[in-house]
Design an enzyme around this catalytic site. Structure first.
Site: not given
Length: 532
Positions: A257, A449, A508
């Protein structure tokens, strides 16, 4: 419309961003808004000079921010509230206190967990916890280390960083890749696919005021400032534990991220120190935000059926995202050119309104396009179980936590990075420098994601300039077979020391969704010559 709060690669958005469509309307700028913002940012402002420097696109965005949120600039907070400890443990409470004359104002406090069975987390594995103290700035970073289940004297070491900005790396420990998850009864559940199966793994809560880390000051609000602290942590850590590196063992940094910002900068900081006591061998970036100018092109395709899943938005929403993209990219270009808070803040606010909020308003999970957001903590109720587990007194006592209350994410940190202009900056340029220094880099992306999606990650790696960029671009994508499951688990593209991997059926948080294949990826990378 379902009301919830979510991190967007860490950004806390609310449903008030439904007003995004009105950002298309030009407005006049009240100059007071810039003066007020300058005061909040702690910046000296030559207004006449600034107005000449900023292009009309950026000034219009500031005007629209003022129009949509008339009370926000005046009430804006741009520094983190201090996070005070419950009780500072004295020197005698720690097994080791590590200092280095070459690193002024830093020390490392370390405890070996005496009886891991109390915690029920990998009870047969040696574990260390502690704090990095930055004494002159009153900053204290918490870490938790798990030795390899295999052969810690020979196996590599991995530093794991969650993103946010502002999310604890203990989320990675208990939700993704660590030795245990936490059940609804707050009991640990063993993870056979933990990344410490064949490596010693360090989980570091950074930046300060995240997780069990704390500070009596406002902490940091940009990625570059955080890099020095991480480097000094590693120097002191390996001073205390030379056995992890003195036989030539490899050391890697991995994260996901917003770590797409962190890792290139932290790796660059490490490589700038030629006399360091450890060797940085490679880095791994999972579903990262690294090159926003390229990646923001791919939110509409991912949301509208071009990423391998059916569209989650009606055609008119997809069209609105397309219509706003040109302006969004223009604002990001202005941020890239100036790297100024004045250009980068409106780029973040405008683009996240225009490109991310339409998806969020559907109530779908931004981290997994197949799922609805279940509410609670960041779309995954399990994260609340982790918070509750770590807030138990016996757990805090066992790990030496000096903070009374643990939270998985600190949204103040997130806001601070945004209003420092950090979000939209071009950290992919650091990746270029790392590759040109021959550092192996793996960029992987779970293909379910939305928020840091595989389309955008593939795109920026395809166009990244570096010394072998033409050769990399010419490589064909091929199937990747995971060694543990012996199944085709992704698609890989690689040349020399740069690899991109699309991970099938991963969201994700790839280690959460496909743990066997995530461990296969890591084992093959760190034990197989840095290729897949």
């Amino acid at each position: 419309m379902k009301a919830f709060t979510s991190l967007l690669c860490g950004l806390g958005l609310s449903t008030t961003l439904a007003k995004a469509i009105s950002l298309q309307r030009p407005l006049g700028l009240d100059k007071d808004v810039l003066l007020q913002a300058a005061e909040k940012f702690g910046l000296d402002l030559d207004l006449d000079h600034l107005l000449k420097e900023l292009d009309s696109n950026v000034l219009d965005a500031w005007a629209q921010i003022e129009h949509l949120y008339p009370n926000q600039v005046m009430s804006l907070e741009t520094s983190t509230k201090p996070k005070f400890p419950e009780a500072i443990k004295t020197k005698k409470d720690w097994d080791f206190v590590v200092k280095n004359d070459a690193i002024e104002n830093y020390q490392l406090r370390v405890n070996k967990i005496k009886d891991p069975k109390i915690l029920g987390i990998d009870p047969n594995v040696t574990q260390y916890t502690g704090y990095l103290d930055v004494e002159d700035e009153d900053k204290h970073f918490f870490f938790w280390t798990f030795e390899s289940r295999n052969d810690p004297a020979k196996d590599p070491v991995i530093l794991w960083l969650n993103g946010g900005p502002g999310c604890s790396s203990l989320t990675g420990l208990f939700f993704e890749l660590g030795p245990s998850s936490i059940g609804p009864d707050l009991k640990p559940i063993g993870n056979p696919y933990s990344w410490n199966s064949n490596a010693t793994v360090i989980f570091l809560d950074q930046p300060v005021n995240v997780g069990f880390s704390y500070s009596g000051s406002s902490g940091v609000s940009n990625t570059v400032a955080a890099g020095k602290d991480v480097y000094n942590f590693l120097e002191l850590f390996f001073d205390q534990f030379p056995e992890y590196v003195n036989k030539g063992q490899d050391f890697h940094i991995a994260g996901e991220s917003y770590a797409g910002h962190y890792i290139p900068v932290f790796a660059s900081e490490i490589l700038s120190h030629k006399d360091r006591n450890f060797n940085l061998t490679s880095v791994l970036i999972g579903n990262g935000l690294t090159d926003p100018l390229t990646q923001y092109n791919y939110y509409e395709p991912m949301a509208c059926g071009e990423g391998g899943e059916p569209s989650v938005l009606p055609s008119e929403e997809c069209s609105a995202m397309e219509d706003s993209l040109e302006r969004c990219l223009g604002l990001i270009e202005s941020c890239y050119d100036s790297q100024s808070v004045w250009s980068c803040v409106p780029a973040t606010i405008y683009c996240n309104n225009a490109q991310l909020a339409p998806y969020q308003r559907t109530g779908r999970n931004v981290y997994d396009i197949r799922k609805d957001c279940e509410g609670g903590n960041l779309c995954y109720p399990t994260l609340q179980d982790i918070d509750d587990y770590l807030n138990q007194d016996y757990v805090k006592e066992a790990v030496g936590a000096e903070v009374d209350h643990y939270e998985s994410c600190n949204f103040d940190i997130n806001r601070n990075f945004l209003f420092a202009g950090d979000w939209m900056k071009p950290y992919h340029t650091a990746v270029t420098d790392l590759l040109n220094q021959d550092l192996p880099i793996l960029v992987y992306a779970g293909d379910k994601d939305f928020i840091c999606n595989w389309l955008g990650n593939k795109a920026w790696t395809d166009v990244l300039p570096w010394k072998y960029d033409e050769e990399f671009a010419s490589q064909k994508v091929r199937n990747w077979t995971a060694s543990i499951t012996d199944e085709v688990a992704g698609e890989v593209k690689s040349y020399k020391h740069f690899t991109y991997l699309r991970v099938f059926n991963g969201g994700h948080m790839v280690p959460f969704d496909v743990p066997e294949n995530a461990l296969s990826m890591v084992n093959e990378w760190i034990h197989g010559g840095f290729s897949l």
